[in-house]
Write a protein that holds these residues in place. Structure first.
Motif, short mmCIF file in Angstrom:
data_model
loop_
_atom_site.label_atom_id
_atom_site.label_comp_id
_atom_site.label_asym_id
_atom_site.label_seq_id
_atom_site.Cartn_x
_atom_site.Cartn_y
_atom_site.Cartn_z
N THR A 178 83.14 7.48 93.48
CA THR A 178 82.06 6.68 92.89
C THR A 178 82.56 5.68 91.86
OG1 THR A 178 81.61 8.46 91.30
CG2 THR A 178 80.32 8.44 93.32
N SER A 179 83.68 5.98 91.22
CA SER A 179 84.25 5.04 90.25
C SER A 179 84.78 3.79 90.94
CB SER A 179 85.37 5.72 89.45
OG SER A 179 84.87 6.81 88.71
N GLU A 219 73.95 11.49 92.66
CA GLU A 219 74.61 12.74 92.31
C GLU A 219 75.88 12.46 91.49
OE1 GLU A 219 75.88 15.82 91.19
OE2 GLU A 219 74.07 16.16 92.40
N PRO A 220 75.83 12.63 90.16
CA PRO A 220 76.98 12.31 89.32
C PRO A 220 78.20 13.17 89.59
CG PRO A 220 75.27 13.44 88.05
CD PRO A 220 74.66 13.07 89.37
N GLY A 221 78.04 14.28 90.26
CA GLY A 221 79.17 15.14 90.56
C GLY A 221 80.23 14.52 91.44
N TRP A 222 79.90 13.41 92.10
CA TRP A 222 80.86 12.74 92.97
C TRP A 222 81.87 11.89 92.19
CZ3 TRP A 222 82.07 14.27 97.51
CH2 TRP A 222 81.12 14.91 98.32
N HIS A 223 81.83 11.93 90.85
CA HIS A 223 82.87 11.24 90.07
C HIS A 223 84.26 11.66 90.55
CE1 HIS A 223 84.73 9.48 86.41
NE2 HIS A 223 85.55 10.52 86.50
N LEU A 224 84.40 12.93 90.85
CA LEU A 224 85.66 13.44 91.40
C LEU A 224 85.30 14.48 92.45
CD1 LEU A 224 88.78 13.65 91.30
CD2 LEU A 224 88.50 15.46 89.60
#
Length: 295
Positions: free
Chosen positions: A50-51, A270-275
């Motif tokens: 996502t980044s 879903e912010p969990g997809w950062h990593l």
């Protein structure tokens, strides 16, 4: 002036607005960045989807339109410099370097594998076309300022672009560099903030609020522009204008309003997809969605 005069005149003639053909090409390259990011993270088995997705249009506009570089001469002294504070997004930068012929395409196939020069963060000692080794957040703007100041003792002229994450605004060193850049009238320094609203620990403004960003940067003595970071017409136009402005005495901050995970709907919410890592079915869904729509 490092910018070729013919290019400058072409941009001026259209009020710096990219042509429909150029925009179509830039959108294609942003899509390419997203698809290659998925492929490379499949090799690594973990990565920052996502980044990259929030910055894909920024990468495309800079490398394929705005920056002055020589792909066949990556260490050319007159090139524009590009530094990433959010170095974990390098997985989206490496495919561009390969696409431009700066690094061998086959390097991508060994991304993060033992012996590969391509790691999770960019390393200027190993990878041609990388101007700054970044990992620890908060250092890139200081490095960019140093390059701008060093330029004053060089024969060549160039612009220095620094891509920063919005969570990075919580780092004190960023604001020290911002003060220094304004004091030294570093007018060739262009900072781009990927304002996607999230960092590793959640929403940026829940972790430590950074707004009002535009007012803060202006108070620090910078020229500030706020733009939709996924609107390639608006983004490229702003970048072209600041690139060509030689009367400006201030450094420039472009706040790019973006969406974390842009292009894949289930990542955007879903912010969990950062990593993370995509299972095969999820990867297929992501690829199909990226390929099916024009962002």
């Amino acid at each position: 002036m490092s910018l070729p005069q013919s290019r400058f005149e072409e941009w001026q003639a259209t009020d710096y607005i990219p042509t429909p053909e150029k925009l179509a090409f830039l959108r294609n390259r942003a899509r390419f960045v997203r698809l290659e990011t998925i492929r490379l993270i499949e090799i690594a088995k973990t990565g920052h989807y996502t980044s990259v997705f929030s910055a894909a249009e920024i990468f495309s506009a800079l490398y394929y339109d705005v920056m002055t570089i020589r792909p066949d001469e990556p260490k050319w002294r007159g090139r524009d410099r590009f530094l990433m504070g959010k170095g974990h997004a390098a997985v989206g930068q490496f495919p561009i370097l390969a696409d431009l012929g700066i690094i061998p395409t086959e390097w991508l196939d060994d991304y993060t594998r033992l012996g590969s020069p391509l790691g999770d963060h960019p390393d200027m000692r190993k990878v041609p076309g990388i101007d700054f080794s970044s990992g620890s957040i908060g250092h890139a703007l200081s490095g960019a300022l140093g390059m701008c100041l060093a330029q004053r003792n060089m024969d060549e002229e160039f612009d220095v672009f620094a891509l920063l994450g919005d969570g990075e605004m919580q780092e004190g060193q960023v604001w020290e560099a911002a003060l220094g850049a304004a004091h030294h009238k570093a007018n060739r320094l262009i900072a781009i903030i990927d304002r996607n609203g999230y960092q590793l620990d959640g929403k940026v403004d829940d972790v430590l609020g950074v707004e009002p960003l535009d007012e803060k940067w202006r108070a620090f003595g910078w020229e500030v522009h706020v733009v939709d970071g996924h609107d390639l017409a608006a983004l490229t136009t702003v970048l072209r204008k600041v690139k060509c402005d030689r009367k400006r005495q201030q450094p420039v901050c472009i706040i790019a309003r973006t969406v974390k995970g842009k292009g894949v709907s289930y990542m955007e919410t879903e912010p969990g997809w950062h990593l993370g890592y995509l299972a095969p079915d999820d990867a297929a869904r992501a690829i199909a969605e990226i390929e099916s729509k024009e962002i």
